[in-house]
Design a protein around this motif. Structure first.
Motif, PDB file in Angstrom:
ATOM      1  N   UNK A  50       0.665  -1.272   0.075  1.00  0.00           N
ATOM      2  CA  UNK A  50      -0.022  -0.086   0.082  1.00  0.00           C
ATOM      3  C   UNK A  50       0.936   1.194   0.075  1.00  0.00           C
ATOM      4  N   UNK A  51       0.784   2.139  -0.975  1.00  0.00           N
ATOM      5  CA  UNK A  51       1.335   3.331  -1.159  1.00  0.00           C
ATOM      6  C   UNK A  51       0.571   4.542  -1.038  1.00  0.00           C
ATOM      7  N   UNK A  52       0.630   5.465  -0.343  1.00  0.00           N
ATOM      8  CA  UNK A  52       0.004   6.799  -0.118  1.00  0.00           C
ATOM      9  C   UNK A  52       0.721   7.879  -0.527  1.00  0.00           C
ATOM     10  N   UNK A  53       0.413   8.811  -1.329  1.00  0.00           N
ATOM     11  CA  UNK A  53       1.035   9.900  -1.509  1.00  0.00           C
ATOM     12  C   UNK A  53       0.572  11.036  -0.924  1.00  0.00           C
ATOM     13  N   UNK A  54       1.543  11.931  -0.527  1.00  0.00           N
ATOM     14  CA  UNK A  54       1.087  13.315   0.215  1.00  0.00           C
ATOM     15  C   UNK A  54       1.918  14.522  -0.688  1.00  0.00           C
ATOM     16  N   UNK A  55       1.215  15.262  -1.153  1.00  0.00           N
ATOM     17  CA  UNK A  55       1.739  16.347  -1.701  1.00  0.00           C
ATOM     18  C   UNK A  55       1.348  17.812  -0.808  1.00  0.00           C
ATOM     19  N   UNK A  56       2.617  18.520  -0.690  1.00  0.00           N
ATOM     20  CA  UNK A  56       2.327  19.844   0.288  1.00  0.00           C
ATOM     21  C   UNK A  56       2.049  21.087  -0.644  1.00  0.00           C
ATOM     22  N   UNK A  57       1.101  21.770  -0.288  1.00  0.00           N
ATOM     23  CA  UNK A  57       1.083  23.180  -1.106  1.00  0.00           C
ATOM     24  C   UNK A  57       1.671  24.066   0.004  1.00  0.00           C
ATOM     25  N   UNK A  58       2.700  24.573  -0.176  1.00  0.00           N
ATOM     26  CA  UNK A  58       3.720  25.567   0.620  1.00  0.00           C
ATOM     27  C   UNK A  58       3.039  27.022   0.706  1.00  0.00           C
ATOM     28  N   UNK A  81      -3.474   3.960  -9.937  1.00  0.00           N
ATOM     29  CA  UNK A  81      -4.528   3.405  -8.973  1.00  0.00           C
ATOM     30  C   UNK A  81      -3.963   3.660  -7.392  1.00  0.00           C
ATOM     31  N   UNK A  82      -3.405   4.886  -7.530  1.00  0.00           N
ATOM     32  CA  UNK A  82      -2.831   5.321  -6.039  1.00  0.00           C
ATOM     33  C   UNK A  82      -3.650   6.502  -5.343  1.00  0.00           C
ATOM     34  N   UNK A  83      -3.754   6.669  -4.125  1.00  0.00           N
ATOM     35  CA  UNK A  83      -4.500   7.695  -3.589  1.00  0.00           C
ATOM     36  C   UNK A  83      -3.245   8.819  -3.225  1.00  0.00           C
ATOM     37  N   UNK A  84      -3.598  10.087  -3.287  1.00  0.00           N
ATOM     38  CA  UNK A  84      -2.857  11.092  -3.110  1.00  0.00           C
ATOM     39  C   UNK A  84      -3.909  12.099  -1.998  1.00  0.00           C
ATOM     40  N   UNK A  85      -3.001  12.638  -1.054  1.00  0.00           N
ATOM     41  CA  UNK A  85      -3.554  13.729  -0.216  1.00  0.00           C
ATOM     42  C   UNK A  85      -2.864  15.199  -0.325  1.00  0.00           C
ATOM     43  N   UNK A  86      -3.339  15.928  -0.579  1.00  0.00           N
ATOM     44  CA  UNK A  86      -3.014  17.360  -0.646  1.00  0.00           C
ATOM     45  C   UNK A  86      -2.994  18.277   0.778  1.00  0.00           C
TER      46      UNK A  86
END
Length: 172
Positions: A50-58, A81-86
């Protein structure tokens, strides 16, 4: 990409103790080439992990630029087919409040959020696409903060936080 290369990379990661265990992996994902490469490799080598991506808005980019980048990142994650959280982090406010550089504010806020999200997810490790040969920022930071005794020490894996500790890993 050849299977031989993927096998050698996986063997190297195993020898270094990177990505050990079977828990979910939280990936700090910028959308840049290092992050994209890392996610593609992880997806090929560990297809059932299970891979979860997180992206940061600075909060430092124009609305239009941010929207384009977020859309690209969402499309990339969808294709795999991955989830990403911003996550929006108040870098400028933090920098002003604590008298640190924008870069340091971003690093400290990202680290706090990554620890929080890893615990929430049950992940034992956080990975970043920064590669081990990219030491210039670290060297300059250590020089600027007087941490001269640590100039020669660079690790692809560090443990952070209180129990349970979360490993921050740079497998590239």
């Amino acid at each position: 990409m050849s299977e031989g290369y993927l096998k050698r990379l996986q063997d190297q990661w195993n020898r270094e103790g990177l990505l050990a265990g079977g828990s979910p992996v939280l990936v700090s994902f910028s959308g840049g080439p290092d992050s994209v490469c890392l996610v593609r490799l992880l997806n090929l080598i560990y297809p059932n992990r299970l891979l979860k991506l997180v992206y940061f808005d600075h909060g430092l980019r124009s609305k239009e630029e941010l929207e384009r980048e977020r859309q690209w990142i969402s499309d990339f994650a969808f294709r795999l087919n991955l989830s990403v959280r911003c996550v929006k982090i108040p870098v400028s406010k933090y920098s002003d409040r604590f008298g640190v550089s924008i870069e340091m504010a971003g690093r400290q806020l990202r680290q706090k959020w990554l620890l929080h999200l890893a615990r929430q997810l049950g992940a034992e490790c956080v990975v970043t696409g920064h590669h081990r040969q990219d030491y210039i920022e670290t060297v300059l930071f250590r020089l600027a903060t007087g941490a001269l005794s640590r100039l020669g020490h660079f690790s692809s894996k560090i443990l952070l936080g209180k129990e349970p500790q979360i490993s921050f890993e740079k497998p590239l």
